[in-house]
Scaffold this motif. Structure first.
Motif, PDB file in Angstrom:
ATOM      1  N   TYR A 263      32.609 -62.659  26.302  1.00 36.90           N
ATOM      2  CA  TYR A 263      33.910 -63.385  26.523  1.00 36.90           C
ATOM      3  C   TYR A 263      34.961 -62.317  25.885  1.00 36.90           C
ATOM      4  O   TYR A 263      34.686 -61.972  24.756  1.00 36.90           O
TER       5      TYR A 263
ATOM      6  N   SER B 270      35.453 -64.361  30.711  1.00 38.00           N
ATOM      7  CA  SER B 270      36.299 -65.147  29.668  1.00 38.00           C
ATOM      8  C   SER B 270      35.607 -66.506  29.640  1.00 38.00           C
ATOM      9  O   SER B 270      34.733 -66.764  30.778  1.00 38.00           O
ATOM     10  N   THR B 271      35.949 -67.532  28.834  1.00 38.98           N
ATOM     11  CA  THR B 271      35.478 -68.714  28.589  1.00 38.98           C
ATOM     12  C   THR B 271      35.864 -69.522  30.163  1.00 38.98           C
ATOM     13  O   THR B 271      35.128 -70.575  30.402  1.00 38.98           O
ATOM     14  N   LYS B 272      36.819 -68.901  30.884  1.00 39.19           N
ATOM     15  CA  LYS B 272      37.208 -69.632  31.929  1.00 39.19           C
ATOM     16  C   LYS B 272      36.434 -69.313  33.065  1.00 39.19           C
ATOM     17  O   LYS B 272      36.031 -70.046  34.322  1.00 39.19           O
TER      18      LYS B 272
ATOM     19  N   SER C 133      33.263 -69.188  38.479  1.00 33.42           N
ATOM     20  CA  SER C 133      33.122 -69.856  37.336  1.00 33.42           C
ATOM     21  C   SER C 133      32.302 -71.120  37.820  1.00 33.42           C
ATOM     22  O   SER C 133      32.072 -71.193  39.085  1.00 33.42           O
TER      23      SER C 133
END
Length: 142
Positions: free
Chosen positions: A104, A118-120, A135
Motif C-alpha cells: 500500500y 492503496s487501501t482503497k 477493488s
C-alpha cells in the motif's frame, strides 16, 4: 476569515503532492512480472512485447492483466493502445499466485504501464491515458 484561509492555502499550492514510493518487482524466467495487492484479492501479470514461449498477448504486447477474486471473479486487460477490457466472467481463475506484494502506498512501473496500490484498491494506467481501478467494492475502466 475566508480571504486569510485562501491566502494560507495559496502558500502551499506550490508544494508537490506526495508521490508513491517506486517498488521494483523482479521478472520471472520468461520475463513476466507478477504481483498481488497486500489483501491477495487482486493479482496482476505484466507480459512484455512479444509474449513468452507459452503466451502471446492478443496484439503482441506489452500487456497488463489484473484479476480480482472477491466478491466476484473479474479480469481486466490493458494494452498499449485503447481502453482496458473488462471480462466479467473470465472462466479460468488462476489468481492469485504467491507473488510479490505491491505494498500500500507503492507504485510499480514497467513499459507503458504503472500501478499504484492503496487501501482503497489498485489504480493502473498506460501512457496513452487509459487504465482502470479495481477493488473489492468497485471496478472501473477507461
Amino acid at each position: 476569515m475566508l480571504v486569510r484561509a485562501a491566502a494560507v492555502l495559496s502558500l502551499f499550492a506550490w508544494l508537490p503532492l506526495a508521490h508513491a514510493a517506486e517498488q521494483s518487482i523482479p521478472a520471472g524466467t520468461e520475463g513476466q512480472i507478477e504481483f498481488n495487492t497486500p489483501s491477495d484479492n487482486i493479482g496482476c501479470i505484466y507480459t512484455a512485447k512479444g509474449g513468452t514461449s507459452t503466451y502471446e498477448p492478443q496484439d503482441g504486447g506489452p500487456e497488463l492483466s489484473c484479476s480480482r477474486v472477491a466478491p466476484s471473479y473479474v479480469t481486466i486487460i490493458l494494452g498499449p493502445k485503447g481502453p482496458a477490457t473488462l471480462i466479467k466472467n473470465p472462466g479460468e481463475q488462476p489468481c492469485c499466485s504467491d507473488a510479490t506484494r505491491l505494498a500500500y502506498g507503492n507504485r510499480w512501473s514497467e513499459g507503458p504501464f504503472s500501478c499504484e496500490s492503496s487501501t482503497k484498491g489498485l489504480t493502473c494506467t498506460a501512457t496513452n491515458g487509459h487504465g482502470f481501478f479495481i477493488s473489492k467494492a468497485k471496478v472501473a475502466v477507461k
